[in-house]
Design a protein around this motif. Structure first.
Motif, PDB file in Angstrom:
ATOM      1  N   TYR A  86       0.838  -1.193   0.000  1.00  0.00           N
ATOM      2  CA  TYR A  86       0.000   0.000   0.000  1.00  0.00           C
ATOM      3  C   TYR A  86       0.878   1.251   0.000  1.00  0.00           C
ATOM      4  O   TYR A  86       1.805   1.366   0.810  1.00  0.00           O
ATOM      5  CB  TYR A  86      -0.887   0.060   1.244  1.00  0.00           C
ATOM      6  CG  TYR A  86      -2.007  -0.943   1.268  1.00  0.00           C
ATOM      7  CD1 TYR A  86      -1.879  -2.120   1.985  1.00  0.00           C
ATOM      8  CD2 TYR A  86      -3.189  -0.706   0.585  1.00  0.00           C
ATOM      9  CE1 TYR A  86      -2.915  -3.045   2.022  1.00  0.00           C
ATOM     10  CE2 TYR A  86      -4.233  -1.624   0.622  1.00  0.00           C
ATOM     11  CZ  TYR A  86      -4.080  -2.790   1.334  1.00  0.00           C
ATOM     12  OH  TYR A  86      -5.103  -3.706   1.374  1.00  0.00           O
ATOM     13  N   ALA A  88       0.725   5.238   0.824  1.00  0.00           N
ATOM     14  CA  ALA A  88      -0.113   6.079   1.680  1.00  0.00           C
ATOM     15  C   ALA A  88       0.513   7.461   1.802  1.00  0.00           C
ATOM     16  O   ALA A  88       1.723   7.631   1.635  1.00  0.00           O
ATOM     17  CB  ALA A  88      -0.286   5.446   3.061  1.00  0.00           C
ATOM     18  N   LEU A 100      -3.901   9.114   7.508  1.00  0.00           N
ATOM     19  CA  LEU A 100      -3.295   8.515   6.328  1.00  0.00           C
ATOM     20  C   LEU A 100      -4.365   8.244   5.276  1.00  0.00           C
ATOM     21  O   LEU A 100      -5.436   7.741   5.601  1.00  0.00           O
ATOM     22  CB  LEU A 100      -2.608   7.193   6.684  1.00  0.00           C
ATOM     23  CG  LEU A 100      -1.244   7.241   7.364  1.00  0.00           C
ATOM     24  CD1 LEU A 100      -0.827   5.848   7.779  1.00  0.00           C
ATOM     25  CD2 LEU A 100      -0.196   7.854   6.447  1.00  0.00           C
ATOM     26  N   PHE A 102      -4.836   5.983   1.962  1.00  0.00           N
ATOM     27  CA  PHE A 102      -4.214   4.835   1.325  1.00  0.00           C
ATOM     28  C   PHE A 102      -4.623   4.713  -0.133  1.00  0.00           C
ATOM     29  O   PHE A 102      -5.735   5.074  -0.523  1.00  0.00           O
ATOM     30  CB  PHE A 102      -4.620   3.542   2.048  1.00  0.00           C
ATOM     31  CG  PHE A 102      -3.938   3.337   3.360  1.00  0.00           C
ATOM     32  CD1 PHE A 102      -4.443   3.895   4.513  1.00  0.00           C
ATOM     33  CD2 PHE A 102      -2.786   2.554   3.447  1.00  0.00           C
ATOM     34  CE1 PHE A 102      -3.816   3.712   5.739  1.00  0.00           C
ATOM     35  CE2 PHE A 102      -2.148   2.359   4.663  1.00  0.00           C
ATOM     36  CZ  PHE A 102      -2.664   2.935   5.808  1.00  0.00           C
TER      37      PHE A 102
END
Lengths: 112, 112
Positions: A86, A88, A100, A102
């Motif tokens: 991921y 972020a 955050l 993502f």
């Protein structure tokens, strides 16, 4: 709107091949960018953050402000790199309190 | 390295029931978060908590959700009347200066 885009949902490579996981962002201000890795539904683990400019497990990522990208690269993929990755981002300052955002994630599969 | 601890690892509940997901953040961290990951989808921000109050929340975090830090150690997420669409993995995270953002291993909530 703040957005992180990972265009590839799935990426397959053979062991020893180079790998690049793409990430683009659309963020106001000066965002802080991260890569997280998740092995087999385990916890999210921080892999890299752009401000530290380090290399973890052979992975590197360079922030390109002109292209608003933060692609993750590794010259020689290993089978144990197979995981969900991921990208972020968060606003380093401001009033976001460190939330955050993502991307959709990229499943990397490294074949023997 | 210190860890964020979440309990239980898996919770099954009937639709309409209340659930409380528990988290023990890293001591000395000041910012606390809950994120959700519906199966096959990306990780989504729910809420951030700072100085004993909610600092930011997403549109997902409606009146059915609440957070608490009852004793200075635990950080809980309560869903008052669960719906089928609340089934997801719920991640707790805390943030400090030294270790930055740290995620727990998650609680898998299944609403039946």
């Amino acid at each position: 709107a703040q957005r992180v885009t990972q265009p590839e949902k799935l990426l397959s490579v053979f062991k020893g091949a180079p790998v690049e996981l793409k990430c683009n962002y659309s963020y106001s201000g000066s965002p802080e960018l991260f890569w997280y890795v998740q092995y087999s539904r385990q916890r999210l683990q921080l892999l890299l953050r752009h401000i530290s400019r380090e290399s973890i497990k052979g992975f590197t990522a360079d922030l390109n402000k002109g292209e608003t990208s933060f692609h993750l690269k590794k010259p020689f993929a290993q089978e144990e790199d197979s995981a969900m990755y991921y990208c972020a981002a968060t606003n380093a300052g401001g009033t976001s309190y460190g939330k955050l955002t993502f991307g959709q994630g990229t499943i990397l599969t490294v074949h023997p | 390295e210190p860890e964020v601890t979440q309990t239980p690892s898996h919770q099954v509940t009937q639709m309409g029931q209340e659930v409380i997901l528990r988290c023990v953040p890293i001591s000395n961290h000041l910012y606390f978060y809950w994120y959700r990951q519906i199966l096959g989808q990306k990780v989504e921000f729910l809420v951030s908590f700072y100085n004993n109050e909610i600092s930011e929340k997403s549109e997902i975090f409606d009146d059915q959700f609440s957070v608490e830090r009852p004793d200075g150690s635990n950080f809980t997420l309560k869903i008052r009347s669960t719906k089928l669409e609340d089934s997801a993995m719920y991640f707790c995270a805390s943030k400090g200066r030294i270790y930055g953002y740290t995620f727990g291993s998650g609680t898998r909530l299944t609403v039946v």
